[in-house]
Scaffold this motif. Structure first.
Motif, PDB file in Angstrom:
ATOM      1  N   MET A  91       0.841  -1.207   0.000  1.00 47.61           N
ATOM      2  CA  MET A  91       0.000   0.000   0.000  1.00 47.61           C
ATOM      3  C   MET A  91       0.873   1.253   0.000  1.00 47.61           C
ATOM      4  N   LYS A  92       0.586   2.172  -0.914  1.00 43.84           N
ATOM      5  CA  LYS A  92       1.335   3.428  -0.972  1.00 43.84           C
ATOM      6  C   LYS A  92       0.591   4.516  -0.193  1.00 43.84           C
ATOM      7  N   ILE A  93       1.295   5.068   0.764  1.00 40.44           N
ATOM      8  CA  ILE A  93       0.676   6.059   1.653  1.00 40.44           C
ATOM      9  C   ILE A  93       1.410   7.389   1.510  1.00 40.44           C
ATOM     10  N   LEU A  94       0.644   8.478   1.474  1.00 42.66           N
ATOM     11  CA  LEU A  94       1.224   9.824   1.431  1.00 42.66           C
ATOM     12  C   LEU A  94       0.737  10.618   2.638  1.00 42.66           C
ATOM     13  N   VAL A  95       1.652  11.310   3.300  1.00 45.07           N
ATOM     14  CA  VAL A  95       1.248  12.218   4.386  1.00 45.07           C
ATOM     15  C   VAL A  95       1.696  13.623   4.003  1.00 45.07           C
ATOM     16  N   CYS A  96       0.772  14.583   4.064  1.00 45.09           N
ATOM     17  CA  CYS A  96       1.110  15.962   3.718  1.00 45.09           C
ATOM     18  C   CYS A  96       1.227  16.785   4.998  1.00 45.09           C
ATOM     19  N   ILE A  97       2.370  17.425   5.183  1.00 43.96           N
ATOM     20  CA  ILE A  97       2.552  18.206   6.407  1.00 43.96           C
ATOM     21  C   ILE A  97       2.943  19.648   6.076  1.00 43.96           C
ATOM     22  N   LYS A  98       2.668  20.524   7.020  1.00 46.14           N
ATOM     23  CA  LYS A  98       3.031  21.934   6.880  1.00 46.14           C
ATOM     24  C   LYS A  98       3.886  22.329   8.067  1.00 46.14           C
ATOM     25  N   GLN A  99       4.817  23.223   7.815  1.00 48.19           N
ATOM     26  CA  GLN A  99       5.602  23.748   8.926  1.00 48.19           C
ATOM     27  C   GLN A  99       5.011  25.110   9.280  1.00 48.19           C
ATOM     28  N   VAL A 100       4.723  25.325  10.547  1.00 48.52           N
ATOM     29  CA  VAL A 100       4.076  26.578  10.982  1.00 48.52           C
ATOM     30  C   VAL A 100       4.893  27.193  12.123  1.00 48.52           C
ATOM     31  N   PRO A 101       4.692  28.467  12.395  1.00 48.57           N
ATOM     32  CA  PRO A 101       5.400  29.069  13.519  1.00 48.57           C
ATOM     33  C   PRO A 101       4.856  28.541  14.843  1.00 48.57           C
ATOM     34  N   ASP A 102       5.669  28.592  15.877  1.00 52.92           N
ATOM     35  CA  ASP A 102       5.211  28.321  17.235  1.00 52.92           C
ATOM     36  C   ASP A 102       4.094  29.328  17.533  1.00 52.92           C
ATOM     37  N   LEU A 103       2.905  28.804  17.866  1.00 51.94           N
ATOM     38  CA  LEU A 103       1.746  29.689  18.014  1.00 51.94           C
ATOM     39  C   LEU A 103       1.763  30.490  19.308  1.00 51.94           C
ATOM     40  N   GLU A 104       2.741  30.215  20.169  1.00 51.76           N
ATOM     41  CA  GLU A 104       2.887  31.025  21.386  1.00 51.76           C
ATOM     42  C   GLU A 104       3.584  32.354  21.063  1.00 51.76           C
ATOM     43  N   SER A 105       4.089  32.463  19.827  1.00 52.72           N
ATOM     44  CA  SER A 105       4.857  33.653  19.445  1.00 52.72           C
ATOM     45  C   SER A 105       3.979  34.894  19.336  1.00 52.72           C
ATOM     46  N   ARG A 106       4.648  36.056  19.320  1.00 52.29           N
ATOM     47  CA  ARG A 106       3.958  37.296  18.937  1.00 52.29           C
ATOM     48  C   ARG A 106       4.075  37.430  17.435  1.00 52.29           C
ATOM     49  N   PHE A 107       3.001  37.856  16.795  1.00 51.93           N
ATOM     50  CA  PHE A 107       3.032  38.001  15.345  1.00 51.93           C
ATOM     51  C   PHE A 107       2.966  39.461  14.965  1.00 51.93           C
ATOM     52  N   LYS A 108       3.807  39.845  14.007  1.00 51.93           N
ATOM     53  CA  LYS A 108       3.671  41.190  13.449  1.00 51.93           C
ATOM     54  C   LYS A 108       3.711  41.106  11.925  1.00 51.93           C
ATOM     55  N   PRO A 109       3.019  42.045  11.256  1.00 50.09           N
ATOM     56  CA  PRO A 109       2.946  41.992   9.794  1.00 50.09           C
ATOM     57  C   PRO A 109       4.330  42.164   9.155  1.00 50.09           C
ATOM     58  N   ASN A 110       4.538  41.522   8.019  1.00 49.61           N
ATOM     59  CA  ASN A 110       5.794  41.706   7.278  1.00 49.61           C
ATOM     60  C   ASN A 110       5.681  42.933   6.366  1.00 49.61           C
ATOM     61  N   GLY A 111       6.710  43.140   5.525  1.00 51.23           N
ATOM     62  CA  GLY A 111       6.753  44.316   4.653  1.00 51.23           C
ATOM     63  C   GLY A 111       5.527  44.448   3.759  1.00 51.23           C
ATOM     64  N   SER A 112       4.998  43.319   3.290  1.00 53.12           N
ATOM     65  CA  SER A 112       3.840  43.375   2.387  1.00 53.12           C
ATOM     66  C   SER A 112       2.551  43.701   3.136  1.00 53.12           C
ATOM     67  N   LYS A 113       2.583  43.603   4.466  1.00 51.80           N
ATOM     68  CA  LYS A 113       1.398  43.804   5.324  1.00 51.80           C
ATOM     69  C   LYS A 113       0.292  42.785   5.035  1.00 51.80           C
ATOM     70  N   LEU A 114       0.657  41.657   4.405  1.00 48.65           N
ATOM     71  CA  LEU A 114      -0.347  40.660   4.057  1.00 48.65           C
ATOM     72  C   LEU A 114      -0.164  39.354   4.813  1.00 48.65           C
ATOM     73  N   TRP A 115       0.961  39.178   5.531  1.00 46.09           N
ATOM     74  CA  TRP A 115       1.179  37.974   6.306  1.00 46.09           C
ATOM     75  C   TRP A 115       2.223  38.286   7.372  1.00 46.09           C
ATOM     76  N   TYR A 116       2.552  37.307   8.216  1.00 53.43           N
ATOM     77  CA  TYR A 116       3.454  37.620   9.326  1.00 53.43           C
ATOM     78  C   TYR A 116       4.917  37.701   8.901  1.00 53.43           C
ATOM     79  N   ASP A 117       5.664  38.457   9.681  1.00 54.21           N
ATOM     80  CA  ASP A 117       7.099  38.578   9.500  1.00 54.21           C
ATOM     81  C   ASP A 117       7.735  37.320  10.095  1.00 54.21           C
ATOM     82  N   GLU A 118       8.559  36.629   9.306  1.00 54.32           N
ATOM     83  CA  GLU A 118       9.124  35.356   9.765  1.00 54.32           C
ATOM     84  C   GLU A 118      10.299  35.516  10.722  1.00 54.32           C
TER      85      GLU A 118
END
Lengths: 303, 258
Positions: free
Chosen positions: B1-28
């Motif tokens: 059986m062929k199995i695929l798992v799709c994962i995403k890497q996300v920031p630690d959600l305990e962090s403070r988030f601030k907008p990036n230069g584009s003002k459309l998503w967080y600054d990494e």
């Protein structure tokens, strides 16, 4: 703008949350039609076109057949948008309809802005405004974000049918675990969140609950980790409560938790993170290390 | 059986988030990244199935993003996935769910996966769309929000979590895709020997340009903190003073303390 709303029906009943869809459409200023896979004996109190399919035939959960029914109703109604609740039914069905329409989907809307739809992100800490770029769109709205609107009256029914088979089969429901603890009657609830750090700290929270004459509550991560039994869980998949005093200890405030406790009369949150979303619903936010503050408060109450 | 798992890497959600230069998503900058929590349950369930089926099964883990997602892929392999695919895309965080799903479907199409696991949503965007869209694009069976899973090689018995703690039981014919809810299982911690072993496993890098053939269908027009209601009071300071203040406020505002 024409909106096709998709109602919810479970275990033989129309769910009241369906009326939140009317509340949203009202704020959007949209004309409405409703699609429901349900039954004649449980009709929504509202005047308009109801596309009704029989749940006995198409099942209460069969996303493949339900998608066909929704797409058929969208075509007949020439709807500009299709609106679901962001629920276990809605978030399962909406992307299938979006794929069928080749339309953008905006998930878990909490508000309507001039530039687009407001949604939460980053675990509720931030917001995005999102604008669909396709001619029609699919929307899901956050549970409880829009008021229930019960217009009254009776709908005009159009019967819906679809042919076709399905690759999945609904086998039935499994009841919720017996709740030996009824939190809904408690006057005081003191809840342990992930911020308590480890299972060994649960007694500190339980001691404060006892000192206040209340019950111990728990957030989902604490229950999933096995620190507190499921019967204590507050939130969408646990119990919805509205005590006189709700004390949230180390609860960050995930949307599903807030939905289950924000109607409490007074909310005291204890959290080391001043920015935690629980602060949005708290009447009083104490920014402190709860491992120090909670025992001190318990000791003071015991005097 | 062929199995695929799709994962995403996300920031630690305990962090403070601030907008990036584009003002459309967080600054990494200053953010620590980790595997999306929901996806840990997906990886664990795939690895358990692999253990159940033995060498008759093969688990591929996939992630889309810049170089840093290699860390999440290595963790998944240390948990027991056999091989990894890194779709190299520096702009992954800016793509909409439709594009991400198209990239995954374009990779998975024709490769004959019998079963695909994803998390039910990401912790940062939380749209809960990608998994279902992948299934639609591939034309396979799908169910979401799993808190129970069993598979005999032909069918999946999925237990879905519904509101109020009720569960819905669904039987799906393979090939199928399922999205995993928190609490489905207890994700393992990789052991040191398995971390070492993971370093020798295959990690295939594919440039996103080879798989992406579609533009976005929705646009983020603003990224900002919530409007504070401002009704709540915030107290800070030393613990003994805080205790007295809180007692005072509870006596005044609630009928609980007298």
């Amino acid at each position: 703008m024409k909106a096709l709303l998709v109602g919810e029906y479970r275990e033989g009943n129309l769910l009241d949350t369906t009326y939140e869809l009317f509340g949203f459409a009202d704020q959007l200023g949209a004309e409405t039609a409703l699609l429901l896979v349900g039954s004649d004996s449980r009709l929504p109190a509202w005047v308009g076109t109801l596309y009704l399919a029989d749940a006995a035939q198409y099942g209460e959960y069969n996303p493949e057949l339900h998608t066909q029914l929704v797409l058929e109703a969208v075509a007949r109604e020439s709807a500009d948008c299709v609106v679901f609740l962001h629920s276990s039914y809605g978030w399962d069905l909406a992307p299938r309809v979006a794929a069928g329409l080749k339309a953008a989907q905006v998930s878990e809307i909490i508000g309507i802005r001039e530039e687009g739809f407001e949604v939460g992100c980053c675990n509720g800490k931030m917001r995005r405004t999102v604008k669909p770029a396709t001619p029609s769109c699919v929307l899901t709205i956050q549970a409880g974000a829009f008021p229930q609107l019960q217009p009254g009256g009776s709908p005009t029914i159009i019967r819906m049918e679809t042919a076709g088979s399905s690759s999945l089969e609904f086998m039935g429901y499994e009841p919720a675990e017996a709740k030996e603890l009824n939190l809904t009657r408690a006057e005081v609830i003191v809840t342990a969140g992930r911020g308590i750090g480890k299972k060994e700290n649960v007694p500190l929270i339980a001691a404060l609950a006892k000192a206040l004459g209340g019950e111990l509550g728990a957030s989902r991560p604490v229950v999933d980790a096995g620190w507190v039994p499921h019967g204590h869980q507050v939130g969408t998949t646990g119990q919805s409560v509205s005590p006189k005093l709700y004390v949230a200890c180390g609860v960050s405030g995930a949307i599903q938790h807030l939905a289950g406790m924000k109607k409490s009369e007074f909310i005291l949150a204890i959290n080391k993170d001043k920015e935690a979303p629980i602060g949005e619903v708290a009447d009083l936010l104490v920014v402190a290390d709860l491992l120090q503050f909670v025992p001190a408060l318990t000791a003071r109450l015991a005097k | 059986m062929k199995i695929l798992v799709c994962i995403k890497q996300v920031p630690d959600l305990e962090s403070r988030f601030k907008p990036n230069g584009s003002k459309l998503w967080y600054d990494e900058a200053d953010l620590a990244f980790r595997m999306n929590e929901y996806d840990e349950y997906a990886v664990e369930q795939a690895v358990r199935l692999r253990e159940q089926l033995g060498d008759a099964a093969d688990v591929t883990v996939l992630s889309i993003g810049p170089d840093r997602v290699g860390e999440a892929l290595k963790k998944a392999m240390a948990m027991g996935c056999d091989r990894a695919v890194h779709i190299a895309d520096p702009d992954a965080l800016l793509r909409d769910p439709w594009q991400i799903a198209s990239i995954i479907a374009s990779f998975a199409g024709g490769r004959g996966f019998d079963l695909i696991f994803t998390g039910m949503q990401s912790q940062d965007r939380g749209s809960a769309q990608v998994g279902v869209l992948v299934a639609e694009l591939l034309g396979i069976s799908c169910s979401t929000t799993l808190v129970g899973f069993a598979c005999d090689g032909e069918y999946v018995i999925a237990k879905r979590e519904l509101e109020g703690g009720i569960k819905g039981v669904v039987k799906l014919r393979l090939p199928a895709l399922v999205t995993c809810q928190l609490g489905l299982n207890v994700p393992r911690y990789p052991t040191l020997p398995n971390i070492m072993k993971a370093k020798r496993k295959e990690l295939l890098v594919i440039p996103v340009a080879e798989l992406l053939a579609t533009g976005p269908v929705a646009a983020t027009v603003s990224f900002h903190p919530p409007m504070r209601k401002g009704s709540g009071m915030v107290l800070e300071g030393d613990v003994s003073t805080l205790v007295e203040q809180v007692i005072g406020i509870l006596k005044e505002k609630t009928a609980v303390l007298r």
